[in-house]
Write a protein that holds these residues in place. Structure first.
Motif, mmCIF file in Angstrom:
data_model
loop_
_atom_site.group_PDB
_atom_site.id
_atom_site.type_symbol
_atom_site.label_atom_id
_atom_site.label_comp_id
_atom_site.label_asym_id
_atom_site.label_seq_id
_atom_site.Cartn_x
_atom_site.Cartn_y
_atom_site.Cartn_z
ATOM 1 N N TRP A 1 0.869 -1.191 0.000
ATOM 2 C CA TRP A 1 0.000 0.000 0.000
ATOM 3 C C TRP A 1 0.898 1.231 0.000
ATOM 4 N N VAL A 2 0.935 1.935 -1.118
ATOM 5 C CA VAL A 2 1.836 3.083 -1.231
ATOM 6 C C VAL A 2 1.177 4.157 -2.090
ATOM 7 N N SER A 3 1.189 5.405 -1.585
ATOM 8 C CA SER A 3 0.547 6.511 -2.307
ATOM 9 C C SER A 3 1.539 7.363 -3.075
ATOM 10 N N SER A 4 2.808 7.003 -3.009
ATOM 11 C CA SER A 4 3.837 7.718 -3.759
ATOM 12 C C SER A 4 4.807 6.691 -4.303
ATOM 13 N N LEU A 5 5.200 6.851 -5.552
ATOM 14 C CA LEU A 5 6.068 5.854 -6.184
ATOM 15 C C LEU A 5 7.531 6.286 -6.217
ATOM 16 N N THR A 6 7.930 7.165 -5.309
ATOM 17 C CA THR A 6 9.350 7.501 -5.210
ATOM 18 C C THR A 6 10.092 6.300 -4.630
ATOM 19 N N PRO A 7 11.373 6.147 -4.955
ATOM 20 C CA PRO A 7 12.130 5.002 -4.422
ATOM 21 C C PRO A 7 12.059 4.898 -2.902
ATOM 22 N N THR B 1 1.906 12.575 -5.816
ATOM 23 C CA THR B 1 1.308 11.457 -5.093
ATOM 24 C C THR B 1 0.053 10.963 -5.815
ATOM 25 N N TYR B 2 -0.516 9.897 -5.291
ATOM 26 C CA TYR B 2 -1.645 9.207 -5.921
ATOM 27 C C TYR B 2 -2.783 10.181 -6.238
ATOM 28 N N PRO B 3 -3.238 10.228 -7.499
ATOM 29 C CA PRO B 3 -4.193 11.271 -7.896
ATOM 30 C C PRO B 3 -5.655 11.009 -7.573
ATOM 31 N N ARG B 4 -6.069 9.749 -7.458
ATOM 32 C CA ARG B 4 -7.505 9.458 -7.290
ATOM 33 C C ARG B 4 -7.912 9.595 -5.823
ATOM 34 N N THR B 5 -7.815 10.801 -5.325
ATOM 35 C CA THR B 5 -8.104 11.055 -3.910
ATOM 36 C C THR B 5 -9.184 12.113 -3.774
ATOM 37 N N ASP B 6 -10.014 11.944 -2.720
ATOM 38 C CA ASP B 6 -11.047 12.947 -2.452
ATOM 39 C C ASP B 6 -10.673 13.817 -1.262
ATOM 40 N N SER B 7 -9.428 13.698 -0.797
ATOM 41 C CA SER B 7 -9.000 14.435 0.392
ATOM 42 C C SER B 7 -8.219 15.693 0.020
ATOM 43 N N ASN B 8 -8.397 16.755 0.821
ATOM 44 C CA ASN B 8 -7.612 17.985 0.679
ATOM 45 C C ASN B 8 -6.610 18.122 1.823
ATOM 46 N N HIS B 9 -6.429 17.055 2.602
ATOM 47 C CA HIS B 9 -5.567 17.092 3.782
ATOM 48 C C HIS B 9 -4.461 16.042 3.667
ATOM 49 N N LEU C 1 -22.290 12.519 -6.206
ATOM 50 C CA LEU C 1 -22.467 11.550 -7.289
ATOM 51 C C LEU C 1 -21.125 11.016 -7.747
ATOM 52 N N GLY C 2 -20.985 9.701 -7.777
ATOM 53 C CA GLY C 2 -19.747 9.100 -8.249
ATOM 54 C C GLY C 2 -18.615 9.283 -7.261
ATOM 55 N N GLU C 3 -17.412 8.957 -7.710
ATOM 56 C CA GLU C 3 -16.222 9.080 -6.879
ATOM 57 C C GLU C 3 -15.173 9.859 -7.647
ATOM 58 N N GLU C 4 -14.151 10.316 -6.923
ATOM 59 C CA GLU C 4 -13.094 11.097 -7.573
ATOM 60 C C GLU C 4 -12.532 10.344 -8.783
ATOM 61 N N SER C 5 -12.366 9.043 -8.626
ATOM 62 C CA SER C 5 -11.710 8.255 -9.676
ATOM 63 C C SER C 5 -12.613 7.963 -10.865
ATOM 64 N N THR C 6 -13.937 8.135 -10.711
ATOM 65 C CA THR C 6 -14.847 7.711 -11.782
ATOM 66 C C THR C 6 -15.593 8.848 -12.468
ATOM 67 N N SER D 1 -8.851 9.947 4.223
ATOM 68 C CA SER D 1 -9.457 8.613 4.128
ATOM 69 C C SER D 1 -8.370 7.623 3.698
ATOM 70 N N ASP D 2 -8.547 6.985 2.550
ATOM 71 C CA ASP D 2 -7.519 6.046 2.087
ATOM 72 C C ASP D 2 -6.277 6.772 1.576
ATOM 73 N N HIS D 3 -6.470 7.977 1.061
ATOM 74 C CA HIS D 3 -5.363 8.695 0.427
ATOM 75 C C HIS D 3 -5.385 10.158 0.828
ATOM 76 N N TYR D 4 -4.210 10.732 0.904
ATOM 77 C CA TYR D 4 -4.120 12.143 1.246
ATOM 78 C C TYR D 4 -4.143 13.004 -0.025
ATOM 79 N N ALA D 5 -4.076 14.324 0.165
ATOM 80 C CA ALA D 5 -4.181 15.266 -0.948
ATOM 81 C C ALA D 5 -3.072 15.040 -1.980
ATOM 82 N N ILE D 6 -3.272 15.566 -3.172
ATOM 83 C CA ILE D 6 -2.266 15.465 -4.235
ATOM 84 C C ILE D 6 -1.186 16.512 -3.978
#
Length: 715
Positions: A135-141, A322-330, A516-521, A376-381
């Protein structure tokens, strides 16, 4: 040895990057190291490799669309390999089945669909080996290495798999059954309507209803003139303009009333009654979620939401954000702890050198940005510590990266402070107000807005000062209809659909599931509505087609047109994803709902009254009602409104609504208006009181109309 299953090739490369590795055809081999003592093999999917078997492959009798075969309720759902991805599945399966592999690491995107993609591949391979979850929200080494040292038990993320499965089953049940039912019923109701398919979905249909609702508001809108009174004051050489205001209202409906105020004020003595200045602080904007990024990119660059997601995903896969499909601003405190290092690296890039090196504060204790409870699952971009050479990015990537980088930098500046000033000037008992605004402290604003608009400065006058109203005049304006949504505004409307609802309980549910819907959809929903010919983009704004009006007319007052279905659906799915509710109960409820939707469609279809079938609608466009007042081309019936037939070729925008103040405007009256400049007397307009009137041209060149009331001297 461990097998690492990634969601896509670029992700697999990023996961292998921190370790000594070599690519071997269809997989990547990681050499033995401290993290992988026996080495590892990295294989990758190509997004979803499987799809639910379509109805006719479950039962050949279902190939032909018939109401008698609805609802289609499979006892069990079956999956098949997507034909174009057979070779990719074969490559992944070979790695999983390798006898040397003793453990599988699921390494899809850190979200529900990433869980489904990888776990489904493993299950469809018929392999039963121990699994853990990366489980990783950033793909840096650095982030990847840390994540491999903290693998999660697969049981911990298994509820996300159940949520994704339940969602796909339920969407299949509703989409397949409702689409067939409404298509067959609409076609039977509109003889000669062609073979249009009316696809229905629990998110796409209420989203389309938002677009159609806005279009109806525009078509039904009747522009009305209004009048305002302004005065130019001269107070010992200090000259400024004020606007007549009474009870916070500046507009008059009748020109005569405005002229009466003007006549009472012109040339008269005026006095400054009140001078007020109030300083207001404006904090920096929040960090970006996907929807705020999509809305801003659409506004600034006319990027479609889909394009913004694709570009941001590419930056994520290159480890720059960082992971883009997020609904968080924090963000969590752990991520915030890395901000100083990220800002230091950003300061080495020319566009950010000044701003990133001169920050004025830390955000570590500011809950507007750092609050674990709101992640939630992911933090802000946010940008990662891997800062790119900007010339290595494409033009579009530079634009999106710039927005993300500047949002982080701006958060580290203090608020902007504005002085809001007002002057109340009285002419006798008549009150005129003048408002101004001046930026006192720029704070964060120069980081995001390099070219500030000029301040609206007010003269230095004192209370009690007297002067003359040099010039008092009546200004005429007219009310304008609401604008069509841009794609960015529609994304925001989908997210905020629960705000301001009369049903407070439902509004609360919709807000809890982010609308309606989710950030990713959401971007996929808009693209699908365009592909289905339900809407198109005209001058960067969303316009529904005639087909959209037909479907929304049919589903009106049903759950399919309301956000309620998807709101309560998302609420239950989130409970499944948290392990708080069983998936099988939800699926059984979805089966019963599919039955009800088909029954309701059949029952309601008897009351459907479409104005014209699709083909005859096209035919009516060949029968002109008269000449366009703006360009001379034929005006035709476009089903929901009358409009210029040359719109596609010349972009002539003349339209006339079919309803005005609750009264239908017939084609006969439109012909009379276009030919004679005046309709027959139309009875029953609904204003403050019902009234009868003719429609006449207000400005023929502009194609605008107004009411003419029947006088005692006329017929």
């Amino acid at each position: 040895m461990q097998a690492i299953i990634a969601e896509k090739a670029s992700q697999a490369q990023a996961l292998a990057a921190p370790f000594r590795h070599v690519k071997k055809g269809t997989y990547i081999e990681i050499a033995p190291c401290e993290t992988f003592q026996e080495g590892a093999m990295v294989a990758w999917c190509s997004g979803h490799l499987f799809e639910i078997v379509p109805p006719h492959e479950m039962d050949p009798k279902l190939k032909r669309w018939q109401l008698e075969t609805l609802p289609m309720i499979p006892e069990t759902f079956k999956y098949k390999v997507i034909p174009s991805k057979t070779s990719r599945f074969k490559a992944v399966k070979e790695i999983i089945k390798n006898p040397a592999v003793t453990e599988i690491i699921a390494a899809g995107d850190p979200a529900r669909e990433g869980e489904l993609i990888v776990q489904l591949v493993v299950r469809m391979s018929g392999i039963n080996k121990p699994m853990r979850r990366l489980w990783v929200s950033s793909l840096t080494p650095k982030a990847v290495e840390q994540a491999f040292l903290n693998l999660r038990p697969i049981e911990e993320t298994m509820p996300l798999y159940h949520e994704a499965m339940a969602r796909s089953y339920a969407d299949w049940l509703i989409g397949m059954n409702a689409s067939r039912a409404y298509t067959l019923l609409i076609q039977s109701k509109m003889k000669g309507a062609g073979r249009d398919v009316y696809a229905v979905g629990r998110v796409q249909t209420p989203t389309l209803a938002l677009v159609v609702k806005r279009e109806r508001e525009i078509l039904d809108f009747v522009s009305k003139p209004f009048y305002e009174v302004t005065a130019m004051f001269n107070m010992d050489g200090a000259v400024y303009e004020g606007k007549y205001t009474k009870d916070k209202e500046t507009r008059f409906d009748q020109k005569e009333d405005a002229e009466a105020i003007r006549d009472e004020c012109v040339g008269k003595e005026a006095a400054v009654v009140k001078v007020k200045t109030e300083n207001k602080q404006v904090p920096p904007p929040v960090l970006h979620s996907l929807s705020t990024l999509q809305a801003l990119a659409n506004k600034r660059f006319n990027f479609s939401p889909k394009k913004t997601l694709e570009v941001t995903q590419a930056l994520y896969e290159k480890s720059y954000v960082t992971y883009p499909r997020t609904d968080s601003n924090h963000v969590n405190p752990e991520e915030a702890a890395a901000f100083p290092d990220i800002l230091k690296k950003l300061s080495h890039l020319a566009p950010y050198e000044k701003w990133a090196s001169e920050i004025t504060r830390s955000v570590m204790v500011d809950k507007r940005y750092v609050d674990a409870k709101k992640v939630s699952d992911h933090y802000a971009i946010i940008p990662t510590e891997k800062v790119p050479s900007l010339h290595s990015l494409s033009g579009d990537e530079q634009k999106i990266y710039d927005m993300i980088a500047r949002s982080l930098i701006a958060a580290h500046y203090g608020p902007a402070v504005f002085a809001h000033s007002s002057i109340q000037t009285n002419i006798g008992s008549h009150v005129f107000l003048t408002n101004g605004k001046r930026l006192l402290q720029p704070g964060w604003r120069p980081v995001l807005f390099e070219n500030e608009k000029e301040d609206v400065l007010l003269p230095d006058v004192k209370e009690g000062q007297r002067g003359i109203a040099d010039d008092v005049k009546v200004i005429e304006g007219k009310t304008v209809p609401p604008k069509r949504y841009t794609e960015g505004e529609l994304i925001t409307a989908m997210k905020n659909v629960g705000h301001g609802m009369e049903d407070k309980e439902l509004g609360k549910v919709l807000k809890s599931v982010s609308g309606l819907g989710e950030e990713s959809t959401r971007s996929n929903i808009l693209e699908r509505l365009k592909q289905l010919d339900y809407m198109k983009i005209e001058q960067h704004r969303v316009m529904p087609t005639a087909k959209a009006f037909i479907l929304i007319d049919a589903v009106e007052n049903t759950l399919l047109a309301s956000p309620e279905l998807t709101g309560r659906w998302e609420q239950r799915l989130k409970e499944i994803g948290k392990g708080e509710a069983p998936a099988n109960v939800f699926i059984e409820q979805s089966k019963r709902l599919a039955e009800k939707i088909v029954q309701d469609a059949v029952q309601h279809s008897s009351s459907w009254a479409f104005n014209a079938p699709a083909k005859s609608m096209a035919a009516s466009e060949n029968q002109p009602l008269g000449s366009c007042p703006k360009c001379g081309s034929p005006v035709v019936d476009k089903r929901k409104f009358y409009g210029c037939s040359a719109y596609q070729s010349s972009k002539c925008d003349f339209t006339l609504g079919k309803k005005m103040l609750g009264k239908s405007i017939s084609a006969t009256n439109v012909k009379k208006l276009l030919d004679k400049g005046k309709t027959n007397l139309i009875k029953g307009f609904k204003g403050k009181r019902p009234f009868d009137a003719y429609l006449v041209w207000k400005d023929k060149k502009e194609g605008t109309v107004q009411f003419e009331f029947k006088s005692s001297k006329t017929e």
